[in-house]
Write an enzyme that holds these catalytic residues in place. Structure first.
Site, PDB file in Angstrom:
ATOM      1  N   LYS A  67      43.954  76.014  45.452  1.00  0.00           N
ATOM      2  CA  LYS A  67      43.889  76.723  46.740  1.00  0.00           C
ATOM      3  C   LYS A  67      42.846  76.056  47.643  1.00  0.00           C
ATOM      4  O   LYS A  67      41.724  75.770  47.200  1.00  0.00           O
ATOM      5  CB  LYS A  67      43.500  78.179  46.444  1.00  0.00           C
ATOM      6  CG  LYS A  67      43.438  79.109  47.631  1.00  0.00           C
ATOM      7  CD  LYS A  67      43.028  80.491  47.128  1.00  0.00           C
ATOM      8  CE  LYS A  67      43.059  81.551  48.207  1.00  0.00           C
ATOM      9  NZ  LYS A  67      42.735  82.880  47.649  1.00  0.00           N
ATOM     10  N   SER A 142      46.301  85.708  49.363  1.00  0.00           N
ATOM     11  CA  SER A 142      46.019  84.526  50.151  1.00  0.00           C
ATOM     12  C   SER A 142      46.302  83.220  49.404  1.00  0.00           C
ATOM     13  O   SER A 142      46.301  82.151  50.007  1.00  0.00           O
ATOM     14  CB  SER A 142      44.548  84.562  50.590  1.00  0.00           C
ATOM     15  OG  SER A 142      43.683  84.631  49.451  1.00  0.00           O
ATOM     16  N   SER A 166      45.304  88.572  45.760  1.00  0.00           N
ATOM     17  CA  SER A 166      45.598  87.233  46.283  1.00  0.00           C
ATOM     18  C   SER A 166      46.093  86.228  45.253  1.00  0.00           C
ATOM     19  O   SER A 166      46.571  85.158  45.612  1.00  0.00           O
ATOM     20  CB  SER A 166      44.367  86.657  46.989  1.00  0.00           C
ATOM     21  OG  SER A 166      44.140  87.345  48.189  1.00  0.00           O
TER      22      SER A 166
END
Length: 468
Positions: A67, A142, A166
């Site tokens: 990420k 996310s 997330s």
């Protein structure tokens, strides 16, 4: 049988093939990855024995994506914030460093929502990521780029973080596995934004992958010495697990009803466990779960034990500069002059409103603490709760703006600090992934991981998306 260089080349080609469609990997490091693959092959050719290498480098030559919110040396680290567009990481986040030391080869970094606080992965730096099962659908957030990249077979394993779901929402929407460990086991440092104050108790870094067996291996590496807090070496007898299930949160006014096909998938799991393992899966109703969103919001903005206030989201949007005024940003957004996304502006406005009701927040914080005690007692040393990962399958782009609180199904477990594994359960009638959350008491991650491995065999696990 296969050289590491061949493996990495295959993944590089796969990314080049599918990434123009899904926009999951926002910056690659292909040249460095190929060079590292050659070094792995050289090491293997000179090695005295495989056992030695396996112990020292458990992830030797395995492609990984990370990420973009995490520092990866030489890679951007913006978290989708336009003002950070020029920020390049000069070091690795602790978990990235540990994965590299274990032999993993990072291929690149993946998209996220602006400042990691929304469940559609779209920002003004990299644009929007699309779901590999249907390009008109969201990937979640996310860690959405991570979920989409794994689902589309752009890497084998990935790194995500989770303060409201997330890891688990993107894993659910994209039909892969994701694990939110027990709070405090895996280090969070080296990501932006990082948690401060009370939120350090809620933010978790964890593994995402296509195959259930990789979760434990990744968790061991990412946790380092912290793994001693878990019971990963304990053998799990599935027949001795106390299985519980809840169909829904009890009917929150803020949250959508659970889709019929998600409920049917959960029912199939219950029936399978009862018929194949001979266990009785007990239906439970935990009344306070109905207030999941309110509890999460109140706890996120509460003070920590030292009285320190939670960091304001509007301060984060300013990234150590001037705080952002959400109402002014909304005006600018309406005339296309804001550098921020609408969800980020809306969150800033919501934060201001939350501060207007301190008495109500205190009651909700107290309710959260009492719910934590209730859940720990309910689950006990041998319990696993089956609970929907989200009320709906992957929604269409932009539609989360109409259902902004649906993340409550995952968020409540961050507040409770419990370990949760998101497990895929095949596809629905529209070809979109189904799944379920497996929840255990603190430090009982080994139970949810064992059940995930079992359900993968029973229900097929990850399904390759159709022709993209």
């Amino acid at each position: 049988q296969v050289k590491c260089i061949e493996v990495v080349e295959a993944y590089v080609e796969r990314i080049k093939e599918v990434n123009p469609l899904i926009n999951a990997i926002v910056k690659d490091r292909f040249e460095e990855a190929l060079q590292e693959a050659r070094q792995v092959d050289k090491l293997l050719s000179e090695s005295p024995g495989d056992d030695y290498l396996e112990e020292k480098f458990p992830l030797l030559g395995i492609p990984v994506t990370v990420k973009e919110a995490f520092s990866v040396h030489g890679m951007p680290n913006t978290s989708g914030l336009v003002s950070r567009r020029g920020v390049i990481a000069t070091s690795d986040a602790t978990v990235v460093s540990r994965l590299k030391q274990a032999g993993a080869i990072p291929l690149g970094v993946t998209n996220c929502s602006e400042l990691c606080m929304w469940f559609e992965s779209s920002n003004r730096v990299y644009g929007r990521t699309s779901n590999p099962y249907n390009l008109q659908r969201i990937v979640g957030g996310s860690s959405g780029g991570e979920g989409a990249g794994l689902a589309a077979a752009c890497s084998v394993i990935g790194v995500g973080s989770d303060i409201g779901g997330s890891i688990r929402m993107p894993a659910f929407f994209n039909g892969v596995f994701g694990h939110k460990p027990t709070t405090g086991v895996v280090p969070n440092d080296g990501q932006f934004p990082n948690a401060q104050g009370i939120r350090t108790s809620f933010l978790c870094t964890g593994p995402m992958c296509r195959y259930a067996e990789d979760l434990e291996l990744m968790l061991r590496v990412m946790a380092g010495s912290g793994v001693a807090k878990l019971k990963l070496d304990e053998e799990v007898s599935l027949e001795k697990i106390k299985f519980l299930y809840m169909d829904h949160d009890g009917g929150s006014v803020f949250v959508s009803p659970v889709d019929k096909e998600i409920l049917q998938a959960q029912k199939k799991v219950v029936e399978h466990l009862e018929s194949e393992l001979g266990v009785q899966v007990q239906r439970v109703a935990v009344h306070k779960m109905k207030y999941s969103f309110q509890i999460w919001s109140a706890m996120m903005s509460s003070r920590d034990s030292d009285g320190q206030e939670a960091q304001l989201f509007t301060d984060l949007l300013g990234d150590h500069g001037k705080p952002v005024w959400p109402l002014w940003e909304l005006m600018k957004w309406l005339v296309r002059m804001s550098t921020h996304t609408l969800p980020a502006i809306a969150l800033g406005l919501t934060e201001k409103l939350m501060k207007l009701n301190p008495g109500g927040n205190a009651k909700l914080v107290s309710m959260g603490k009492s719910l934590q005690e209730e859940m720990e007692a309910l689950l006990g040393p041998d319990g696993v709760l089956l609970y929907p990962s989200h009320p709906t399958v992957a929604p269409r782009h932009h539609s989360p703006l109409c259902t902004p609180f649906n993340f409550a199904y995952t968020a409540i477990f961050n507040i409770l600090g419990l370990p949760v594994t998101q497990c895929p359960l095949g596809l629905n009638s529209e070809g979109l992934p189904l799944g379920i959350q497996l929840v255990a008491a603190s430090y009982n991650d080994h139970l949810t991981l064992a059940v995930a491995r079992y359900l993968e065999k029973a229900f097929g696990g990850w399904v390759l998306p159709g022709e993209l």
